[in-house]
Write an enzyme that holds these catalytic residues in place. Structure first.
Site, PDB file in Angstrom:
ATOM      1  N   ARG A  70     -57.194-120.861 -53.344  1.00 54.60           N
ATOM      2  CA  ARG A  70     -56.877-119.619 -54.042  1.00 54.60           C
ATOM      3  C   ARG A  70     -57.601-118.436 -53.406  1.00 54.60           C
ATOM      4  O   ARG A  70     -57.027-117.357 -53.226  1.00 54.60           O
ATOM      5  CB  ARG A  70     -57.262-119.714 -55.529  1.00 54.60           C
ATOM      6  CG  ARG A  70     -56.357-120.589 -56.373  1.00 54.60           C
ATOM      7  CD  ARG A  70     -56.649-120.411 -57.849  1.00 54.60           C
ATOM      8  NE  ARG A  70     -56.267-119.085 -58.334  1.00 54.60           N
ATOM      9  CZ  ARG A  70     -56.601-118.596 -59.512  1.00 54.60           C
ATOM     10  NH1 ARG A  70     -57.359-119.308 -60.335  1.00 54.60           N
ATOM     11  NH2 ARG A  70     -56.208-117.394 -59.879  1.00 54.60           N
ATOM     12  N   ASP A 103     -59.524-111.513 -59.249  1.00 55.76           N
ATOM     13  CA  ASP A 103     -59.557-111.085 -57.849  1.00 55.76           C
ATOM     14  C   ASP A 103     -60.542-109.929 -57.685  1.00 55.76           C
ATOM     15  O   ASP A 103     -61.115-109.436 -58.653  1.00 55.76           O
ATOM     16  CB  ASP A 103     -58.152-110.688 -57.370  1.00 55.76           C
ATOM     17  CG  ASP A 103     -57.577-109.521 -58.181  1.00 55.76           C
ATOM     18  OD1 ASP A 103     -58.179-108.424 -58.146  1.00 55.76           O
ATOM     19  OD2 ASP A 103     -56.540-109.698 -58.847  1.00 55.76           O
ATOM     20  N   HIS A 118     -63.208-112.131 -67.246  1.00 54.63           N
ATOM     21  CA  HIS A 118     -62.835-113.530 -66.999  1.00 54.63           C
ATOM     22  C   HIS A 118     -63.492-114.077 -65.741  1.00 54.63           C
ATOM     23  O   HIS A 118     -63.061-115.100 -65.207  1.00 54.63           O
ATOM     24  CB  HIS A 118     -61.308-113.660 -66.888  1.00 54.63           C
ATOM     25  CG  HIS A 118     -60.604-113.407 -68.179  1.00 54.63           C
ATOM     26  ND1 HIS A 118     -59.269-113.040 -68.254  1.00 54.63           N
ATOM     27  CD2 HIS A 118     -61.040-113.453 -69.465  1.00 54.63           C
ATOM     28  CE1 HIS A 118     -58.922-112.883 -69.514  1.00 54.63           C
ATOM     29  NE2 HIS A 118     -59.981-113.118 -70.268  1.00 54.63           N
ATOM     30  N   GLY A 189     -50.927-102.923 -67.049  1.00 55.39           N
ATOM     31  CA  GLY A 189     -50.447-104.181 -66.516  1.00 55.39           C
ATOM     32  C   GLY A 189     -50.937-105.427 -67.218  1.00 55.39           C
ATOM     33  O   GLY A 189     -51.107-106.466 -66.581  1.00 55.39           O
ATOM     34  N   THR A 190     -51.177-105.344 -68.508  1.00 52.65           N
ATOM     35  CA  THR A 190     -51.606-106.524 -69.249  1.00 52.65           C
ATOM     36  C   THR A 190     -50.637-106.804 -70.384  1.00 52.65           C
ATOM     37  O   THR A 190     -50.121-105.880 -71.019  1.00 52.65           O
ATOM     38  CB  THR A 190     -53.038-106.367 -69.798  1.00 52.65           C
ATOM     39  OG1 THR A 190     -53.348-107.480 -70.647  1.00 52.65           O
ATOM     40  CG2 THR A 190     -53.196-105.083 -70.577  1.00 52.65           C
ATOM     41  N   GLU A 217     -42.909-102.990 -69.186  1.00 53.98           N
ATOM     42  CA  GLU A 217     -42.304-103.635 -70.350  1.00 53.98           C
ATOM     43  C   GLU A 217     -43.154-103.370 -71.586  1.00 53.98           C
ATOM     44  O   GLU A 217     -44.358-103.142 -71.493  1.00 53.98           O
ATOM     45  CB  GLU A 217     -42.178-105.143 -70.119  1.00 53.98           C
ATOM     46  CG  GLU A 217     -41.306-105.516 -68.927  1.00 53.98           C
ATOM     47  CD  GLU A 217     -41.264-107.007 -68.701  1.00 53.98           C
ATOM     48  OE1 GLU A 217     -41.968-107.738 -69.429  1.00 53.98           O
ATOM     49  OE2 GLU A 217     -40.538-107.444 -67.796  1.00 53.98           O
ATOM     50  N   ALA A 233     -48.314-100.138 -62.314  1.00 56.24           N
ATOM     51  CA  ALA A 233     -49.613 -99.595 -61.923  1.00 56.24           C
ATOM     52  C   ALA A 233     -49.537 -98.845 -60.601  1.00 56.24           C
ATOM     53  O   ALA A 233     -50.082 -97.742 -60.461  1.00 56.24           O
ATOM     54  CB  ALA A 233     -50.632-100.724 -61.825  1.00 56.24           C
TER      55      ALA A 233
END
Length: 244
Positions: A70, A103, A118, A189-190, A217, A233
């Site tokens: 990852r 990230d 997180h 964006g969440t 959305e 974003a």
């Protein structure tokens, strides 16, 4: 695309801004999802079973290899215009970024002091004494790679919050303080469904903060915010900064 007038007015007047970002923030950079990683050697594994403390205790070499993959995939992508806009804004105003993403694209764009509720893929730590370690990212050529050992005898594990683990207390306290003490909060964006992070906008609202959602959305939060702006974003944040 026009910036909503009330959002623009609030952004120009705000002395402190807190931005909560989620997966949609990094999606436009092409950050790999769990599914993207599940190819080749890892196609037979369920990613949900690899992102747990139980998996680490049972087979740390397997989990470490999967997370190294990852990390290697993350290094292949770059910050997008949204990340760069927030970094530029932070050079001119008090902009605090709280992210649910693991990230480091905010930091690579130039933002500092980013709060990772997180955890982060780029800050591996000891599973025993919690010391943060610097580890070279190497694309694994097998499905098991033995993790490094810490001086205390523990193993160096990925620095992310796994399913079933509590959020880091210091990061959560910093995030909650940023939500409560700002003049303007942007939720970018969440999906606003992953708690407790999804509760941060509610904390801001309780303290009378103007909250704007930037998302292509509508979400569970959309009805509660002061402004919902249907934008991504990478498109909306540069437009907002330019208008300010």
């Amino acid at each position: 695309m026009t910036v909503p007038a009330e959002l623009l007015e609030r952004a120009r007047a705000a002395r402190s801004i807190t931005v909560l970002t989620g997966a949609g923030m990094s999606a436009e950079s092409g950050v790999p999802t769990f599914r993207d990683v599940q190819t080749g050697l890892w196609a037979k594994y369920d990613p949900m079973t690899l992102a747990t403390p139980e998996a680490w205790r049972e087979d740390p070499a397997l989990v470490w290899a999967w997370y190294q993959r990852r990390c290697a995939m993350l290094l292949a992508v770059q910050p997008n215009a949204g990340h760069r806009a927030l970094a530029d804004w932070g050079q001119k105003a008090d902009v605090r970024i709280v992210t649910q993403n693991v990230d480091d694209l905010h930091e690579r764009a130039g933002s500092s002091g980013v709060v990772h509720v997180h955890g982060s893929l780029r800050t591996p730590r000891c599973d025993t004494c919690w010391t943060v370690h610097t580890v070279e990212v190497v694309e694994p050529d097998s499905e098991r790679v033995q993790p490094s050992s810490c001086e205390c005898g523990g193993l160096v594990r990925p620095g992310v919050v796994w399913f079933g683990e509590a959020l880091p207390e210091d990061a959560w306290n910093a995030a909650a303080d940023a939500a409560a003490s700002c003049d303007l909060m942007l939720v970018v964006g969440t999906s606003s469904i992953v708690y407790p992070a999804a509760g941060l906008p509610r904390i801001a609202m309780e303290f009378g903060v103007f909250v704007a959602e930037i998302n292509p959305e509508r979400t569970d939060l959309s009805r509660a915010v002061d402004v919902h702006w249907e934008s991504t974003a990478a498109t909306g944040l540069p437009r907002l900064l330019e208008a300010i």
